[in-house]
Motif scaffolding. Sequence first.
Motif, PDB file in Angstrom:
ATOM      1  N   LEU A  76       0.553  -0.818   0.303  1.00 28.90           N
ATOM      2  CA  LEU A  76      -0.138   0.010   0.267  1.00 28.90           C
ATOM      3  C   LEU A  76       0.724   1.642  -0.056  1.00 28.90           C
ATOM      4  O   LEU A  76      -0.030   2.236  -0.366  1.00 28.90           O
ATOM      5  CB  LEU A  76      -0.673   0.041   1.191  1.00 28.90           C
ATOM      6  CG  LEU A  76      -1.811  -1.098   0.896  1.00 28.90           C
ATOM      7  CD1 LEU A  76      -2.793  -1.153   2.783  1.00 28.90           C
ATOM      8  CD2 LEU A  76      -2.816  -1.139  -0.142  1.00 28.90           C
ATOM      9  N   HIS A  77       2.127   0.732   0.316  1.00 30.40           N
ATOM     10  CA  HIS A  77       3.008   2.152   0.856  1.00 30.40           C
ATOM     11  C   HIS A  77       3.698   2.184  -0.779  1.00 30.40           C
ATOM     12  O   HIS A  77       3.630   3.371  -1.099  1.00 30.40           O
ATOM     13  CB  HIS A  77       4.074   1.710   1.640  1.00 30.40           C
ATOM     14  CG  HIS A  77       4.983   2.953   1.705  1.00 30.40           C
ATOM     15  ND1 HIS A  77       4.727   4.562   1.657  1.00 30.40           N
ATOM     16  CD2 HIS A  77       6.704   2.749   1.913  1.00 30.40           C
ATOM     17  CE1 HIS A  77       5.653   5.077   2.526  1.00 30.40           C
ATOM     18  NE2 HIS A  77       6.490   4.301   2.083  1.00 30.40           N
ATOM     19  N   LEU A 409      -5.457   3.873   7.565  1.00 29.37           N
ATOM     20  CA  LEU A 409      -4.842   4.293   8.054  1.00 29.37           C
ATOM     21  C   LEU A 409      -3.841   3.739   7.883  1.00 29.37           C
ATOM     22  O   LEU A 409      -3.150   3.009   9.085  1.00 29.37           O
ATOM     23  CB  LEU A 409      -4.577   5.242   9.614  1.00 29.37           C
ATOM     24  CG  LEU A 409      -3.529   5.639   9.725  1.00 29.37           C
ATOM     25  CD1 LEU A 409      -3.416   7.615   8.701  1.00 29.37           C
ATOM     26  CD2 LEU A 409      -3.411   6.323  11.359  1.00 29.37           C
ATOM     27  N   ASN A 410      -2.178   3.422   6.509  1.00 33.30           N
ATOM     28  CA  ASN A 410      -1.616   2.833   6.529  1.00 33.30           C
ATOM     29  C   ASN A 410      -0.044   3.710   7.617  1.00 33.30           C
ATOM     30  O   ASN A 410       0.376   4.834   7.102  1.00 33.30           O
ATOM     31  CB  ASN A 410      -1.173   2.723   4.701  1.00 33.30           C
ATOM     32  CG  ASN A 410       0.425   2.500   4.869  1.00 33.30           C
ATOM     33  OD1 ASN A 410       0.436   0.968   5.621  1.00 33.30           O
ATOM     34  ND2 ASN A 410       0.916   1.353   3.684  1.00 33.30           N
ATOM     35  N   ALA A 411      -0.611   3.244   8.756  1.00 36.73           N
ATOM     36  CA  ALA A 411       0.914   4.197   9.741  1.00 36.73           C
ATOM     37  C   ALA A 411       2.101   3.442   9.159  1.00 36.73           C
ATOM     38  O   ALA A 411       2.682   4.384   9.260  1.00 36.73           O
ATOM     39  CB  ALA A 411       0.504   3.412  11.122  1.00 36.73           C
ATOM     40  N   TRP A 412       1.986   2.867   8.653  1.00 37.61           N
ATOM     41  CA  TRP A 412       3.689   2.312   7.922  1.00 37.61           C
ATOM     42  C   TRP A 412       4.127   3.051   6.996  1.00 37.61           C
ATOM     43  O   TRP A 412       5.754   3.754   6.989  1.00 37.61           O
ATOM     44  CB  TRP A 412       3.424   0.425   7.998  1.00 37.61           C
ATOM     45  CG  TRP A 412       4.941   0.137   6.846  1.00 37.61           C
ATOM     46  CD1 TRP A 412       4.698   0.582   5.891  1.00 37.61           C
ATOM     47  CD2 TRP A 412       6.483  -0.251   6.995  1.00 37.61           C
ATOM     48  NE1 TRP A 412       6.173   0.213   5.509  1.00 37.61           N
ATOM     49  CE2 TRP A 412       6.783  -0.496   6.323  1.00 37.61           C
ATOM     50  CE3 TRP A 412       6.581  -0.392   8.958  1.00 37.61           C
ATOM     51  CZ2 TRP A 412       8.331  -1.154   6.408  1.00 37.61           C
ATOM     52  CZ3 TRP A 412       7.447  -0.763   8.959  1.00 37.61           C
ATOM     53  CH2 TRP A 412       8.457  -1.482   7.761  1.00 37.61           C
ATOM     54  N   GLY A 413       3.114   3.228   6.421  1.00 42.42           N
ATOM     55  CA  GLY A 413       3.702   4.919   5.227  1.00 42.42           C
ATOM     56  C   GLY A 413       3.772   5.807   5.537  1.00 42.42           C
ATOM     57  O   GLY A 413       4.274   6.427   5.236  1.00 42.42           O
ATOM     58  N   CYS A 414       2.722   6.325   6.188  1.00 42.76           N
ATOM     59  CA  CYS A 414       2.879   7.634   7.185  1.00 42.76           C
ATOM     60  C   CYS A 414       4.568   7.504   7.886  1.00 42.76           C
ATOM     61  O   CYS A 414       4.985   8.338   7.196  1.00 42.76           O
ATOM     62  CB  CYS A 414       1.829   7.757   7.889  1.00 42.76           C
ATOM     63  SG  CYS A 414       0.252   7.870   6.919  1.00 42.76           S
TER      64      CYS A 414
END
Length: 524
Positions: A76-77, A409-414
């Motif tokens: 997703l990131h 919310l893609n916390a990994w991406g953020c």
Amino acid sequence: MIGNAIHLSDFPFLQHVTPFTLPLIAIGFTVASLLAYAVGTEIYRRKVRLRGVPGPSGLPIVGNLNQLGPDPADTLHQWGKRYGGVYQISLGTRPVVIFDSMKAAREVFIGQGTALIDKPVFYTFHQMLSSVASSIGTTKWSDSTKRRRKTAMSAMNRPAVASYLPFIDDITKTLISDLWSQGHGGEVAFDPRRAVSKTITDLTMSLNYGARLPPEEDLFQEIIDIEDGLSRIKTPLGSNQDYVPILRYLPGNNLSARAKEINRRRLVYLHRFKREMEERIEKQVDKPCIQGNCIKDPETKLDEIDLMSISMSMVSGGLDTMVNTIAWAIGTLALRQDIQDKAYNAICDVYGPNSWGPIGDENSVPYISALVKESLRTFTVLRLSLPRRAWKDIQYGEIFIPKGTTIFLNAWGCNRDESVYGPDVNEFRPERFAEDPDLPHAAYGFGTRMCAGFNLANRQLYILLLRLIWAFKIDLSKDPSEKYQQLRPLEDVSEPFHLAAIPPDYKVRLVPRNEEALRNMLAA
């Protein structure tokens, strides 16, 4: 005629049917039905996709489910880099909006927080597993959810957490003592995660029920097994049958049955803990705790389901986030002696080498606070925050997200946003938070439905890491076969589809820095 025997000759068109004809007809009917189903779902999927929101196209029936790869959060990131910080995917026929940019996430999840107070409903988790109640973070928004969250926030705000410090310190001492004993003074390398898991469970019991974890190894193992099974189902991408309903009826699919069994076994120990707490209250030998305060306070107005929901949140939250964050941090510190030395020297600068000092707040030793934040950012153990559902329409620039849309919310991406953290975003560097203590991270989510226990989690992580680093030099095993060269939060995660990012197996040696000082501190 009625009453007469029926003969094949009465139906001339069947006289040429062979033994192979009927199976062929059945196969043809099945193929035609599946084709019609695929066409119908594809027409519907395209119809419900959000106009003007970019994203990968996907396939009939499954959408983008088959394209998520071995690590969905990183996939997703990567899509976020291609389609922008806000884009859409299809999970089955359900359109899902992904927030992969720190700027966009903060502007919408915080700036338009009331639009994201709701949670979507998933078949496996909500209908099969959560027959009685579900945790606060997974429950649809309602007056009951509002009461639960308000109570949990009050029980875990800064003043409340300050009152729990004696519990936290006492249980941390137990952990340090157990690790010292288990490692035979640094001579034996071992995996510290089980001891950390028991400590977090013990602390959860003390805060929620007013009593420490009963010394029953079978009970502890049951909690670990059930909470692990729960996390595998609770993860947003853990159950394809939530997005492709036809999968629920396939032979051999036992996911629903497994979810029901996990629920049954979980309720056994939760009911036991509550019953034992009520007995202590009746005998007037209880200690202050979250559940006890709720029961005694007539103004709390929580029913049995509300209380169960809070218990589920307390037990699951610590095991998902705390244990794995600490596990990643310990393994990384063994590899990064430079960071470990900086952390130890920072502690000694404040407290000296012969004392770990009073707990204070999480800013007493700023470098440890930075270490906590960088651990939360780098490892991002909850890579996809629990999904939201738009409570009302959302407008972000030219992107319109209608009410009812599922949002991830893609916390990994953020936490990998180079515009925030710079080109060394994949490097474990606590100095970035030491240089800018206000630098954000997405580990707890954002906005009105972010993790209610973030104050408690921050304090626990701070105390545990400070005590561990002061007490022990964390080192690699002496056995070359047990040494590891790296511990990468993306490539080395053991189960990417799990709710929490679990580090691979490893062993470390915990060598006491000053045995006499350590013994004195544990005895104090």
